[in-house]
Motif scaffolding. Structure first.
Motif, PDB file in Angstrom:
ATOM      1  N   LEU A   1       0.828  -1.214   0.000  1.00 54.22           N
ATOM      2  CA  LEU A   1       0.000   0.000   0.000  1.00 54.22           C
ATOM      3  C   LEU A   1       0.864   1.266   0.000  1.00 54.22           C
ATOM      4  O   LEU A   1       0.343   2.361  -0.197  1.00 54.22           O
ATOM      5  CB  LEU A   1      -0.956  -0.003   1.190  1.00 54.22           C
ATOM      6  CG  LEU A   1      -1.972  -1.140   1.208  1.00 54.22           C
ATOM      7  CD1 LEU A   1      -2.939  -0.981   2.370  1.00 54.22           C
ATOM      8  CD2 LEU A   1      -2.720  -1.264  -0.106  1.00 54.22           C
ATOM      9  N   ASN A   2       2.151   1.093   0.230  1.00 46.57           N
ATOM     10  CA  ASN A   2       3.139   2.157   0.038  1.00 46.57           C
ATOM     11  C   ASN A   2       2.754   3.475   0.712  1.00 46.57           C
ATOM     12  O   ASN A   2       2.905   4.547   0.118  1.00 46.57           O
ATOM     13  CB  ASN A   2       3.364   2.353  -1.470  1.00 46.57           C
ATOM     14  CG  ASN A   2       4.634   3.103  -1.765  1.00 46.57           C
ATOM     15  OD1 ASN A   2       5.573   3.080  -0.976  1.00 46.57           O
ATOM     16  ND2 ASN A   2       4.666   3.765  -2.904  1.00 46.57           N
ATOM     17  N   GLY A   3       2.212   3.399   1.923  1.00 52.85           N
ATOM     18  CA  GLY A   3       1.877   4.603   2.666  1.00 52.85           C
ATOM     19  C   GLY A   3       0.656   5.352   2.167  1.00 52.85           C
ATOM     20  O   GLY A   3       0.350   6.437   2.657  1.00 52.85           O
ATOM     21  N   GLN A   4      -0.057   4.804   1.192  1.00 56.13           N
ATOM     22  CA  GLN A   4      -1.230   5.483   0.635  1.00 56.13           C
ATOM     23  C   GLN A   4      -2.470   5.340   1.514  1.00 56.13           C
ATOM     24  O   GLN A   4      -3.444   6.065   1.325  1.00 56.13           O
ATOM     25  CB  GLN A   4      -1.528   4.951  -0.764  1.00 56.13           C
ATOM     26  CG  GLN A   4      -0.415   5.240  -1.756  1.00 56.13           C
ATOM     27  CD  GLN A   4      -0.704   4.592  -3.085  1.00 56.13           C
ATOM     28  OE1 GLN A   4      -1.679   4.935  -3.729  1.00 56.13           O
ATOM     29  NE2 GLN A   4       0.132   3.649  -3.476  1.00 56.13           N
TER      30      GLN A   4
ATOM     31  N   ILE B   1     -17.107  -0.705  13.139  1.00 56.25           N
ATOM     32  CA  ILE B   1     -17.121  -0.573  11.684  1.00 56.25           C
ATOM     33  C   ILE B   1     -18.545  -0.457  11.150  1.00 56.25           C
ATOM     34  O   ILE B   1     -18.809   0.299  10.228  1.00 56.25           O
ATOM     35  CB  ILE B   1     -16.429  -1.801  11.031  1.00 56.25           C
ATOM     36  CG1 ILE B   1     -14.994  -1.919  11.518  1.00 56.25           C
ATOM     37  CG2 ILE B   1     -16.470  -1.711   9.517  1.00 56.25           C
ATOM     38  CD1 ILE B   1     -14.364  -3.238  11.139  1.00 56.25           C
ATOM     39  N   VAL B   2     -19.451  -1.237  11.710  1.00 58.01           N
ATOM     40  CA  VAL B   2     -20.847  -1.232  11.270  1.00 58.01           C
ATOM     41  C   VAL B   2     -21.761  -1.100  12.481  1.00 58.01           C
ATOM     42  O   VAL B   2     -21.351  -1.383  13.612  1.00 58.01           O
ATOM     43  CB  VAL B   2     -21.215  -2.507  10.471  1.00 58.01           C
ATOM     44  CG1 VAL B   2     -20.404  -2.623   9.203  1.00 58.01           C
ATOM     45  CG2 VAL B   2     -21.041  -3.750  11.317  1.00 58.01           C
TER      46      VAL B   2
ATOM     47  N   PRO C   1      -6.042   7.963   4.583  1.00 55.56           N
ATOM     48  CA  PRO C   1      -5.214   8.592   5.618  1.00 55.56           C
ATOM     49  C   PRO C   1      -5.745   9.929   6.145  1.00 55.56           C
ATOM     50  O   PRO C   1      -5.619  10.208   7.331  1.00 55.56           O
ATOM     51  CB  PRO C   1      -3.854   8.769   4.952  1.00 55.56           C
ATOM     52  CG  PRO C   1      -4.089   8.605   3.510  1.00 55.56           C
ATOM     53  CD  PRO C   1      -5.347   7.823   3.325  1.00 55.56           C
ATOM     54  N   SER C   2      -6.354  10.738   5.306  1.00 51.01           N
ATOM     55  CA  SER C   2      -6.760  12.070   5.759  1.00 51.01           C
ATOM     56  C   SER C   2      -8.026  12.051   6.612  1.00 51.01           C
ATOM     57  O   SER C   2      -8.131  12.769   7.597  1.00 51.01           O
ATOM     58  CB  SER C   2      -6.951  13.008   4.564  1.00 51.01           C
ATOM     59  OG  SER C   2      -7.947  12.502   3.700  1.00 51.01           O
ATOM     60  N   SER C   3      -8.994  11.213   6.261  1.00 52.52           N
ATOM     61  CA  SER C   3     -10.280  11.197   6.960  1.00 52.52           C
ATOM     62  C   SER C   3     -10.496   9.944   7.814  1.00 52.52           C
ATOM     63  O   SER C   3     -11.419   9.892   8.616  1.00 52.52           O
ATOM     64  CB  SER C   3     -11.415  11.282   5.947  1.00 52.52           C
ATOM     65  OG  SER C   3     -11.419  10.119   5.117  1.00 52.52           O
ATOM     66  N   LEU C   4      -9.678   8.934   7.600  1.00 54.83           N
ATOM     67  CA  LEU C   4      -9.840   7.601   8.192  1.00 54.83           C
ATOM     68  C   LEU C   4     -11.164   6.957   7.772  1.00 54.83           C
ATOM     69  O   LEU C   4     -11.704   6.098   8.467  1.00 54.83           O
ATOM     70  CB  LEU C   4      -9.682   7.614   9.707  1.00 54.83           C
ATOM     71  CG  LEU C   4      -8.295   8.005  10.214  1.00 54.83           C
ATOM     72  CD1 LEU C   4      -8.232   7.927  11.727  1.00 54.83           C
ATOM     73  CD2 LEU C   4      -7.213   7.127   9.593  1.00 54.83           C
ATOM     74  N   ALA C   5     -11.674   7.357   6.600  1.00 60.54           N
ATOM     75  CA  ALA C   5     -12.849   6.704   6.036  1.00 60.54           C
ATOM     76  C   ALA C   5     -12.485   5.273   5.657  1.00 60.54           C
ATOM     77  O   ALA C   5     -11.380   5.004   5.173  1.00 60.54           O
ATOM     78  CB  ALA C   5     -13.338   7.470   4.804  1.00 60.54           C
TER      79      ALA C   5
END
Length: 147
Positions: free
Chosen positions: A35-38, A50-51, A80-84
């Protein structure tokens, strides 16, 4: 090792030392690399985080919630930005061949599908194939890999 008590019951507790099994740790390393930090990867996340149950209330809500709260997902991948939530990943070892485990897996599959959360399953092993992890992830997520 230490003692803890609650409600009149005293039990001994000790650290499990490692959060992940050897196979889980191996897979986690491959996943992080591919995932290379993405994305951000969390491990051993409670399904109830989660649900959530909908369209039920009162005792039925609690029954549905309790079914979720006792189950965990091996890995949850998030933006990473929203943790969606992006997807969930389960590692299946030989225990997943047992009837009760198949029933649990079916419940998990159905809950995540109903919530619209993609689920990837991989065979648990200490030496997973990085290409398979990468290809299956991007096929499921539906985005090309960015180098």
């Amino acid at each position: 090792m230490g003692l803890a008590s609650s409600g009149g019951t005293t039990a001994e507790y000790r650290s499990k030392v490692h959060l992940l099994s050897k196979a889980e740790r191996s897979f986690f390393g491959v996943l992080q690399n591919e995932l290379n930090g993405q994305f951000v990867v969390f491990s051993k996340v409670r399904m109830a985080d989660i649900v959530k149950p909908v369209s039920v209330d009162g005792p039925s809500w609690w029954t549905a919630f309790n079914q979720l709260s006792s189950k965990h997902i091996d890995f949850v991948v998030c933006e990473p930005s929203s943790l969606a939530l992006v997807c969930c990943i389960e590692l299946d070892d030989a225990s997943h061949d047992r009837d009760e485990r198949r029933a649990r897996d079916g419940f998990v599959d159905n809950c995540l599908a109903a919530a619209g959360i993609p689920l990837l399953r991989f065979a648990a092993s200490k030496g997973c194939n990085p290409n398979e992890v990468r290809d299956k992830f991007w096929l499921t997520v539906g985005r090309p890999q960015v180098s």
